[in-house]
Design a protein around this motif. Structure first.
Motif, PDB file in Angstrom:
ATOM      1  N   ILE A   1       0.851  -1.202   0.000  1.00 29.06           N
ATOM      2  CA  ILE A   1       0.000   0.000   0.000  1.00 29.06           C
ATOM      3  C   ILE A   1       0.878   1.241   0.000  1.00 29.06           C
ATOM      4  O   ILE A   1       0.680   2.170  -0.788  1.00 29.06           O
ATOM      5  CB  ILE A   1      -0.936   0.012   1.234  1.00 29.06           C
ATOM      6  CG1 ILE A   1      -1.891  -1.189   1.204  1.00 29.06           C
ATOM      7  CG2 ILE A   1      -1.727   1.322   1.277  1.00 29.06           C
ATOM      8  CD1 ILE A   1      -2.746  -1.312   2.459  1.00 29.06           C
ATOM      9  N   GLY A   2       1.884   1.241   0.885  1.00 24.89           N
ATOM     10  CA  GLY A   2       2.793   2.380   0.961  1.00 24.89           C
ATOM     11  C   GLY A   2       3.637   2.538  -0.285  1.00 24.89           C
ATOM     12  O   GLY A   2       3.887   3.660  -0.745  1.00 24.89           O
ATOM     13  N   ILE A   3       4.081   1.400  -0.852  1.00 27.41           N
ATOM     14  CA  ILE A   3       4.928   1.443  -2.051  1.00 27.41           C
ATOM     15  C   ILE A   3       4.169   2.053  -3.226  1.00 27.41           C
ATOM     16  O   ILE A   3       4.674   2.936  -3.925  1.00 27.41           O
ATOM     17  CB  ILE A   3       5.424   0.029  -2.407  1.00 27.41           C
ATOM     18  CG1 ILE A   3       6.404  -0.476  -1.336  1.00 27.41           C
ATOM     19  CG2 ILE A   3       6.095   0.019  -3.780  1.00 27.41           C
ATOM     20  CD1 ILE A   3       6.764  -1.941  -1.479  1.00 27.41           C
ATOM     21  N   ILE A   4       2.934   1.595  -3.441  1.00 24.32           N
ATOM     22  CA  ILE A   4       2.146   2.079  -4.576  1.00 24.32           C
ATOM     23  C   ILE A   4       1.716   3.529  -4.370  1.00 24.32           C
ATOM     24  O   ILE A   4       1.837   4.364  -5.278  1.00 24.32           O
ATOM     25  CB  ILE A   4       0.921   1.169  -4.804  1.00 24.32           C
ATOM     26  CG1 ILE A   4       1.382  -0.208  -5.292  1.00 24.32           C
ATOM     27  CG2 ILE A   4      -0.040   1.793  -5.810  1.00 24.32           C
ATOM     28  CD1 ILE A   4       0.278  -1.228  -5.411  1.00 24.32           C
ATOM     29  N   ALA A   5       1.236   3.840  -3.162  1.00 28.28           N
ATOM     30  CA  ALA A   5       0.834   5.227  -2.886  1.00 28.28           C
ATOM     31  C   ALA A   5       2.021   6.173  -3.037  1.00 28.28           C
ATOM     32  O   ALA A   5       1.894   7.270  -3.587  1.00 28.28           O
ATOM     33  CB  ALA A   5       0.252   5.336  -1.480  1.00 28.28           C
ATOM     34  N   GLY A   6       3.198   5.735  -2.577  1.00 29.00           N
ATOM     35  CA  GLY A   6       4.399   6.558  -2.689  1.00 29.00           C
ATOM     36  C   GLY A   6       4.814   6.765  -4.135  1.00 29.00           C
ATOM     37  O   GLY A   6       5.235   7.860  -4.524  1.00 29.00           O
ATOM     38  N   ALA A   7       4.693   5.696  -4.950  1.00 25.09           N
ATOM     39  CA  ALA A   7       5.068   5.792  -6.365  1.00 25.09           C
ATOM     40  C   ALA A   7       4.167   6.784  -7.098  1.00 25.09           C
ATOM     41  O   ALA A   7       4.644   7.608  -7.888  1.00 25.09           O
ATOM     42  CB  ALA A   7       4.980   4.415  -7.023  1.00 25.09           C
ATOM     43  N   VAL A   8       2.866   6.716  -6.835  1.00 26.67           N
ATOM     44  CA  VAL A   8       1.924   7.638  -7.484  1.00 26.67           C
ATOM     45  C   VAL A   8       2.118   9.065  -6.964  1.00 26.67           C
ATOM     46  O   VAL A   8       2.109  10.031  -7.738  1.00 26.67           O
ATOM     47  CB  VAL A   8       0.470   7.173  -7.261  1.00 26.67           C
ATOM     48  CG1 VAL A   8      -0.517   8.189  -7.835  1.00 26.67           C
ATOM     49  CG2 VAL A   8       0.237   5.808  -7.896  1.00 26.67           C
ATOM     50  N   LYS A   9       2.346   9.187  -5.666  1.00 25.88           N
ATOM     51  CA  LYS A   9       2.536  10.517  -5.069  1.00 25.88           C
ATOM     52  C   LYS A   9       3.780  11.201  -5.624  1.00 25.88           C
ATOM     53  O   LYS A   9       3.819  12.424  -5.777  1.00 25.88           O
ATOM     54  CB  LYS A   9       2.626  10.395  -3.551  1.00 25.88           C
ATOM     55  CG  LYS A   9       2.495  11.729  -2.829  1.00 25.88           C
ATOM     56  CD  LYS A   9       2.263  11.527  -1.345  1.00 25.88           C
ATOM     57  CE  LYS A   9       1.960  12.852  -0.657  1.00 25.88           C
ATOM     58  NZ  LYS A   9       1.609  12.675   0.774  1.00 25.88           N
ATOM     59  N   GLY A  10       4.803  10.410  -5.936  1.00 23.45           N
ATOM     60  CA  GLY A  10       6.012  10.965  -6.514  1.00 23.45           C
ATOM     61  C   GLY A  10       5.776  11.580  -7.881  1.00 23.45           C
ATOM     62  O   GLY A  10       6.527  12.458  -8.321  1.00 23.45           O
ATOM     63  N   LEU A  11       4.724  11.121  -8.565  1.00 19.24           N
ATOM     64  CA  LEU A  11       4.389  11.641  -9.896  1.00 19.24           C
ATOM     65  C   LEU A  11       3.292  12.703  -9.837  1.00 19.24           C
ATOM     66  O   LEU A  11       3.264  13.614 -10.659  1.00 19.24           O
ATOM     67  CB  LEU A  11       3.931  10.490 -10.801  1.00 19.24           C
ATOM     68  CG  LEU A  11       4.965   9.384 -11.034  1.00 19.24           C
ATOM     69  CD1 LEU A  11       4.315   8.212 -11.753  1.00 19.24           C
ATOM     70  CD2 LEU A  11       6.149   9.903 -11.828  1.00 19.24           C
ATOM     71  N   HIS A  12       2.366  12.526  -8.853  1.00 22.13           N
ATOM     72  CA  HIS A  12       1.246  13.479  -8.731  1.00 22.13           C
ATOM     73  C   HIS A  12       0.752  13.414  -7.283  1.00 22.13           C
ATOM     74  O   HIS A  12       0.102  12.447  -6.885  1.00 22.13           O
ATOM     75  CB  HIS A  12       0.128  13.107  -9.703  1.00 22.13           C
ATOM     76  CG  HIS A  12      -0.891  14.180  -9.894  1.00 22.13           C
ATOM     77  ND1 HIS A  12      -1.846  14.470  -8.946  1.00 22.13           N
ATOM     78  CD2 HIS A  12      -1.102  15.044 -10.927  1.00 22.13           C
ATOM     79  CE1 HIS A  12      -2.617  15.448  -9.387  1.00 22.13           C
ATOM     80  NE2 HIS A  12      -2.192  15.822 -10.586  1.00 22.13           N
ATOM     81  N   GLU A  13       1.062  14.455  -6.513  1.00 25.53           N
ATOM     82  CA  GLU A  13       0.807  14.401  -5.067  1.00 25.53           C
ATOM     83  C   GLU A  13      -0.666  14.181  -4.727  1.00 25.53           C
ATOM     84  O   GLU A  13      -1.000  13.375  -3.864  1.00 25.53           O
ATOM     85  CB  GLU A  13       1.303  15.690  -4.409  1.00 25.53           C
ATOM     86  CG  GLU A  13       1.184  15.640  -2.891  1.00 25.53           C
ATOM     87  CD  GLU A  13       1.912  16.784  -2.200  1.00 25.53           C
ATOM     88  OE1 GLU A  13       1.780  16.899  -0.979  1.00 25.53           O
ATOM     89  OE2 GLU A  13       2.609  17.545  -2.902  1.00 25.53           O
ATOM     90  N   LYS A  14      -1.558  14.879  -5.413  1.00 30.21           N
ATOM     91  CA  LYS A  14      -2.984  14.748  -5.109  1.00 30.21           C
ATOM     92  C   LYS A  14      -3.477  13.322  -5.356  1.00 30.21           C
ATOM     93  O   LYS A  14      -4.205  12.751  -4.545  1.00 30.21           O
ATOM     94  CB  LYS A  14      -3.784  15.735  -5.959  1.00 30.21           C
ATOM     95  CG  LYS A  14      -5.276  15.721  -5.657  1.00 30.21           C
ATOM     96  CD  LYS A  14      -6.014  16.743  -6.515  1.00 30.21           C
ATOM     97  CE  LYS A  14      -7.520  16.685  -6.255  1.00 30.21           C
ATOM     98  NZ  LYS A  14      -8.259  17.648  -7.110  1.00 30.21           N
TER      99      LYS A  14
END
Length: 396
Positions: A352-365
Motif C-alpha cells: 500500500i505504501g509502495i504504490i501510494a508513494g510511487a503515485v505521489k512521486g508523480l502526482h501528489e494529489k
C-alpha cells in the motif's frame, strides 16, 4: 468433493467482492464469466497437458540458464562463498540474480521489444475484459516492470484519471509481480506454480476489479499515452537498470531481516504467554480461507499461517516458510500448489505504501487518493490471489 469446495470458494470470493462493490448495478457479468472460463482453461492447459508442461519447462529452463549466467557475476564478486554452499546463502542465491534479470529487462526496453509486446498484449486483453486500453496496458506492464515503476510509463495520464480508473491501475500493480524477481520466486517454490499464477493473476485482477469497482470507459476516454523514457546511451541505461536491480535486492533483504526477526520474536512471546506461536494463531484465523481454497483441513492451519505471513509481511518471507515445509516433506502436493499460487503477488500491507508513494512521486494529489483507498486495494488483491489459488486447486 474438491469441485464442491472450489464452488464454495468461488462463491465466497465473489460474495466478498460483491459486498465491497461501489456500483453493483454497473457490474457487467458477461466479461466476468468469459475471464473465469479463460482462467480455468489456462490452468488446465498449463498444469494438465503436454503443451502446458512443455511451455512451463521452456520458461523454467530459460530462467535456470539466466540464473547460471547470473551466478558467474556473483561468483566473480563474492569469490568462493557461492561455491561453498549456493543453496545455503539466500542473499546470493535468490536475491543477487535480480541484478542480472533487471539488466536484461533494461536491454529489452531499450531495443523496444518489451514496449511492443506490452502494448499489443494489452490491446488484446482490452477486447476480452471490457475495460480500457490504459487499464489493460497497465496490467501487462505491471507484470514486467513492477508495481512502482509501471506508473512512470503512464505518468502523463495519472493526473487526469478519475478515482475509479486509478483504483484499477493500482489493483493491477498489487495483483501481479515484477518479472525481475520471478527467478527469485522459482528458487523458493515450484516454477510451474509461479508461471501459472502469473497468467491467472492477470485475468483475476480484472475480474475482481470489475466487481469491486465497475465502470465503463467511454470511447473518447479510451486513450493510451505511454511515456517514452528519456533518451540515454546504452551504457547509461544499463547502469541505471543494474543499480535498480541491486536496490531491489537490498530492500528485499532488509525487509526480510526485519520481518523474519519480528515474526520470530512474536512467536517466542506468544509461545511463552499463550502456549501457541504467533504464526499458529494466525493459522487458525486464516484456516477457513485456506480450506475453501481447496487445502485439506488437516493442513489448513499450517497453510493459513503462511498466507497470513504473506499478508502481514511480504511474499518472500512466506515463501521461505513454505520452502522449509516443502523440504521437510510435511505438506501434500495439493497444498504446496495452492499456497504457492496464492503467494505469487504483491498483496501485502507494505505494498500500500509502495504504490501510494510511487503515485505521489508523480502526482501528489493522486497519491493521497491512492492512500485513502489503500485497504480496499489490498482487500481486492487478496481476493485475486484466492481466486487464482481456487482455480488451480481444480487441476491438482
Amino acid at each position: 468433493m474438491n469441485i464442491l469446495i472450489a464452488l464454495l470458494g468461488l462463491a465466497v470470493v465473489f460474495g466478498l467482492a460483491f459486498v465491497a462493490s461501489n456500483g453493483r448495478k454497473k457490474i457487467r457479468y458477461r466479461p466476468l464469466i468469459v475471464m473465469v472460463v479463460l482462467q480455468a482453461l489456462l490452468a488446465f492447459l498449463l498444469l494438465n497437458t503436454v503443451v502446458g508442461t512443455t511451455l512451463i519447462g521452456i520458461f523454467s529452463k530459460t530462467f535456470e540458464t539466466l540464473l547460471e549466467y547470473a551466478y558467474e557475476g556473483i561468483g566473480f564478486v563474492f569469490g568462493g562463498i557461492l561455491a561453498e554452499g549456493r543453496a545455503a546463502i539466500f542473499f546470493l542465491n535468490v536475491l543477487m540474480p535480480i541484478v542480472f534479470i533487471s539488466a536484461l529487462i533494461g536491454i529489452l526496453q531499450y531495443i523496444r521489444v518489451l514496449p511492443f509486446i506490452i502494448r499489443y498484449i494489452g490491446l488484446v486483453l482490452s477486447k476480452i475484459n471490457g475495460m480500457g486500453k490504459l487499464e489493460s496496458y497497465n496490467a501487462v506492464a505491471s507484470a514486467v516492470l513492477g508495481q512502482s515503476e509501471v506508473f512512470i510509463s503512464v505518468k502523463k495520464q495519472i493526473g487526469l484519471l478519475p478515482k475509479h480508473r486509478l483504483y484499477t491501475l493500482c489493483a493491477s500493480a498489487m495483483s501481479t509481480v515484477s518479472m525481475s524477481i520471478v527467478g527469485a520466486y522459482m528458487g523458493l517454490i515450484p516454477p510451474k506454480y509461479v508461471v501459472t499464477a502469473l497468467v491467472l493473476n492477470l485475468f483475476g485482477g480484472f475480474i475482481i476489479a470489475s466487481i469491486i469497482n465497475p465502470y465503463k470507459v467511454e470511447p473518447e476516454e479510451d486513450i493510451l499515452e505511454v511515456q517514452e523514457e528519456e533518451k540515454q546511451s546504452f551504457f547509461e541505461m544499463l547502469g541505471e537498470y543494474i543499480m535498480d536491480g541491486f536496490k531491489v535486492a537490498i530492500i528485499v533483504a532488509a525487509m526480510l531481516i526485519g520481518f523474519v526477526a519480528l515474526i520470530a520474536m512474536l512467536n517466542g512471546i506468544f509461545a511463552t504467554i499463550f502456549g501457541i506461536s504467533f504464526q499458529e494463531m494466525l493459522g487458525y484465523v486464516f484456516s477457513p480461507f485456506a480450506f475453501i481454497m481447496g487445502i485439506p483441513w488437516n493442513e489448513a492451519v499450517t497453510a493459513g499461517g503462511i498466507m497470513a505471513t504473506k499478508l502481514m509481511t511480504n511474499e518472500f518471507a512466506a515463501m521461505v516458510s513454505l520452502q522449509s515445509l516443502i523440504e521437510a516433506g510435511t505438506l501434500s502436493e495439493r497444498t504446496i500448489g495452492i499456497v504457492s499460487v496464492f503467494l505469487v503477488s504483491f498483496a501485502n500491507f507494505s505494498s500500500i505504501g509502495i504504490i501510494a508513494g510511487a503515485v505521489k512521486g508523480l502526482h501528489e494529489k493522486q497519491g493521497n487518493v491512492v492512500a485513502r483507498f489503500g485497504l480496499k486495494l489490498l482487500y481486492g488483491a487478496t481476493l485475486v490471489s484466492m481466486l487464482s489459488a481456487i482455480i488451480v486447486g481444480l487441476f491438482i
